[in-house]
Scaffold this motif. Structure first.
Motif, short mmCIF file in Angstrom:
data_model
loop_
_atom_site.label_atom_id
_atom_site.label_comp_id
_atom_site.label_asym_id
_atom_site.label_seq_id
_atom_site.Cartn_x
_atom_site.Cartn_y
_atom_site.Cartn_z
N PRO A 1 0.87 -1.19 -0.35
CA PRO A 1 -0.18 -0.16 -0.08
C PRO A 1 0.90 1.48 0.20
CG PRO A 1 -1.18 -1.69 1.99
CD PRO A 1 0.61 -2.28 0.61
N SER A 2 0.37 2.29 -0.63
CA SER A 2 1.57 3.53 -0.91
C SER A 2 1.15 4.31 0.74
CB SER A 2 0.39 4.19 -1.89
OG SER A 2 0.47 2.88 -3.23
N THR A 3 1.66 4.99 1.17
CA THR A 3 1.68 6.28 1.91
C THR A 3 0.62 7.45 1.01
OG1 THR A 3 3.16 7.75 1.69
CG2 THR A 3 3.69 5.43 2.92
N LYS A 4 -0.06 8.40 2.04
CA LYS A 4 -0.59 9.39 1.25
C LYS A 4 0.76 10.84 0.99
CE LYS A 4 0.31 12.11 4.79
NZ LYS A 4 -0.09 13.79 5.10
N ASP A 5 1.39 10.45 1.14
CA ASP A 5 2.80 11.04 0.68
C ASP A 5 3.26 10.94 -0.58
OD1 ASP A 5 2.50 13.54 2.77
OD2 ASP A 5 3.62 11.89 4.13
N GLN A 6 2.86 9.74 -0.58
CA GLN A 6 3.62 8.82 -2.30
C GLN A 6 2.25 9.15 -3.65
OE1 GLN A 6 4.18 4.95 -0.10
NE2 GLN A 6 6.58 5.01 -0.13
N MET A 7 0.86 9.02 -2.37
CA MET A 7 0.45 9.51 -3.45
C MET A 7 0.44 11.19 -4.10
SD MET A 7 -2.38 7.62 -4.64
CE MET A 7 -1.74 8.66 -6.29
N ALA A 8 -0.12 11.77 -3.25
CA ALA A 8 -0.12 13.01 -3.14
C ALA A 8 1.60 13.67 -4.41
CB ALA A 8 0.22 14.09 -2.31
N ASP A 9 2.64 13.18 -4.32
CA ASP A 9 4.19 13.19 -4.52
C ASP A 9 4.05 13.09 -6.47
OD1 ASP A 9 5.12 14.43 -2.68
OD2 ASP A 9 6.46 12.82 -2.35
N TYR A 10 3.32 11.50 -6.36
CA TYR A 10 2.70 10.85 -7.52
C TYR A 10 2.12 11.89 -8.45
CZ TYR A 10 0.67 7.58 -11.39
OH TYR A 10 0.42 7.16 -12.53
N LEU A 11 0.67 12.39 -7.59
CA LEU A 11 0.57 13.16 -8.56
C LEU A 11 1.02 14.36 -9.01
CD1 LEU A 11 -3.26 12.63 -6.53
CD2 LEU A 11 -2.62 12.14 -8.14
N GLU A 12 1.52 14.99 -8.56
CA GLU A 12 2.08 16.19 -8.83
C GLU A 12 3.30 15.22 -9.79
OE1 GLU A 12 4.45 19.67 -6.25
OE2 GLU A 12 4.80 17.63 -5.63
N ALA A 13 3.56 14.71 -9.39
CA ALA A 13 4.99 13.98 -10.59
C ALA A 13 3.62 13.95 -12.16
CB ALA A 13 5.79 13.26 -10.58
N TYR A 14 3.01 13.86 -11.58
CA TYR A 14 1.96 13.07 -12.93
C TYR A 14 1.71 14.33 -13.45
CZ TYR A 14 -1.66 10.63 -15.63
OH TYR A 14 -2.47 9.97 -16.36
N ALA A 15 1.42 15.39 -12.93
CA ALA A 15 1.19 16.86 -13.50
C ALA A 15 2.21 17.44 -14.59
CB ALA A 15 0.78 17.54 -12.48
N ASN A 16 3.10 17.07 -14.00
CA ASN A 16 4.35 17.94 -14.17
C ASN A 16 4.50 17.13 -15.64
OD1 ASN A 16 4.89 20.32 -11.91
ND2 ASN A 16 6.21 18.34 -11.01
N ARG A 17 4.71 16.16 -15.80
CA ARG A 17 4.83 14.60 -16.90
C ARG A 17 4.16 14.63 -17.86
NH1 ARG A 17 5.73 12.23 -20.63
NH2 ARG A 17 6.15 10.64 -20.92
N PHE A 18 2.83 15.06 -18.09
CA PHE A 18 2.41 15.59 -19.32
C PHE A 18 1.97 17.16 -19.10
CE2 PHE A 18 1.58 10.90 -17.65
CZ PHE A 18 1.84 10.30 -18.56
N ASP A 19 3.06 18.06 -18.41
CA ASP A 19 2.42 19.23 -18.90
C ASP A 19 1.13 20.07 -18.53
OD1 ASP A 19 3.49 22.24 -18.61
OD2 ASP A 19 3.89 21.91 -21.30
N LEU A 20 0.17 19.13 -17.74
CA LEU A 20 -1.67 19.63 -17.57
C LEU A 20 -1.29 20.88 -17.42
CD1 LEU A 20 -2.69 16.30 -16.05
CD2 LEU A 20 -2.25 16.58 -18.83
#
Length: 377
Positions: free
Chosen positions: A73-92
């Motif tokens: 299971p992921s921690t809440k901070d890992q989930m938050a950082d993933y979403l931030e990386a996702y937005a940056n990766r695809f330049d949303l």
């Protein structure tokens, strides 16, 4: 100043980001408006020890794997950082720190306002989820002013609490996990009905074996595209989710005292359903959230205030979409790993609607099936 754009996505969490990804793949114009100052803050600001129930491989959005051990299971901070990386990766394109005040209609376009900012759009995707407003019962105002009161959305760690006993109100997952945590430093009471337990604990060997068939069930079988799911949906909309990680014997071993429901206040102290009055220094309200759609001024709700849609598509008001709601199309719809199918479906519907409208302007008959795209997949 008014900005004209094809699609406005309200909400920059996992659901809004997934829709943005698919609209990018379809070369559609859009903007995401997010009240958070930083992508992922809706997870980052939860209590410190919070973990997701699903393993990391089920927490990924389309196009980007979730880093870390796949089966844990992921921690809440890992989930938050993933979403931030996702937005940056695809330049949303995200406007952060903007809270939407209203969504209205002006002739054939929708108007979205956020403070001094105004958008006119052909489509609006409402990706704020179904439960946005923290709920605390009104009688909480009658508690003694010396009692520390926190809703679970405000709770971070036991050090926020005063010395003395703690009453945790609400015995579902948040309440059980917070009660177990604070019991290490405070005498703790847990008020509410036990909602039952899932058959396995997240991250265990048995859970790793059980998860793939379970995920198939919640995402494919318990779906509105399946007769079983269509029968289940009305029942599930009114059910409490069973406990995932904490078991009643864990609470007993930690010395957590179980109580019936908290129903009121007497002489400044909380009163239980059986009439007992509990003397405590702290109350943590794990009483959940309520829908807060009063900023949406469109005829898209039924008599009890629930959005009326078919897999997120609002037929009565073309161009309005919902995503991230519980059982939007399946039992997995409100889970991180379950939003992708709904997001792709909505993005394709937006693209098909735009193509159909363009053909109409050119005087060309709509292509067969274009207006029924929301029934596919």
């Amino acid at each position: 100043m008014t900005e004209h754009i094809e699609t406005v996505i309200v909400g920059g969490g996992q659901a809004g980001l997934a829709v943005g990804y698919y609209l990018t793949q379809l070369s559609r114009q859009f903007v995401i408006i997010d009240a958070c100052e930083r992508t992922g803050d809706s997870w980052r600001t939860r209590w410190d020890s919070l973990q997701l129930f699903t393993p990391a491989y089920l927490n990924a959005l389309p196009g980007l794997e979730f880093a870390g051990p796949r089966s844990l299971p992921s921690t809440k901070d890992q989930m938050a950082d993933y979403l931030e990386a996702y937005a940056n990766r695809f330049d949303l394109p995200i406007r952060r720190g903007w809270r939407v005040d209203s969504v209205t209609r002006n002739d054939d376009r929708f108007v979205v306002t956020s403070g001094p900012h105004r958008f006119e759009a052909n489509n609006v995707v409402l990706a704020t989820g179904g439960y946005q407003a923290a709920f605390v019962p009104p009688f909480a105002n009658d508690l003694d002013t010396g009692i520390v009161q926190l809703h679970s959305s405000e709770y971070r760690r036991p050090s926020q609490l005063h010395d003395g006993d703690v009453l945790v109100v609400g015995a579902a997952n948040s309440g059980a996990e917070i009660a177990l945590e604070v019991s290490a430093t405070h005498r703790t009471w847990l008020s509410g009905r036990h909602p039952g337990s899932e058959p396995t604990r997240p991250g265990t060997r048995v859970d790793r074996l059980f998860t793939p068939p379970f995920w198939f069930f919640v995402s494919r079988v318990a779906s509105v595209t399946n007769p079983i799911g269509r029968r289940l949906r009305p029942q599930m909309l009114n059910m409490t989710v069973p406990l995932g990680r904490v078991r009643p014997n864990d609470l007993d071993a930690a010395g957590v005292v179980r109580l019936p429901r908290t129903v009121g206040v007497r002489d400044g102290a909380p009163v239980m359903e059986d009439g007992r009055v509990i003397d405590v220094a702290n109350v943590v309200w794990c009483t959940g959230y309520r829908a807060a759609f009063n900023w949406i001024h469109l005829d898209v709700f039924n008599e009890v205030g629930r959005p009326v849609h078919d897999r997120g598509v609002v037929a009565a008001v073309p161009g309005i979409y919902f995503i991230g709601l519980f059982f939007l199309s399946s039992l997995a719809s409100s889970l991180v790993g379950g939003v992708s199918r709904d997001a792709e479906h909505i993005a394709r519907h937006i693209a098909a609607l735009a193509a159909s409208q363009r053909r109409c302007r050119l005087g060309v008959a709509p292509a067969l099936g274009a207006t029924n795209l929301h029934r596919r997949r």
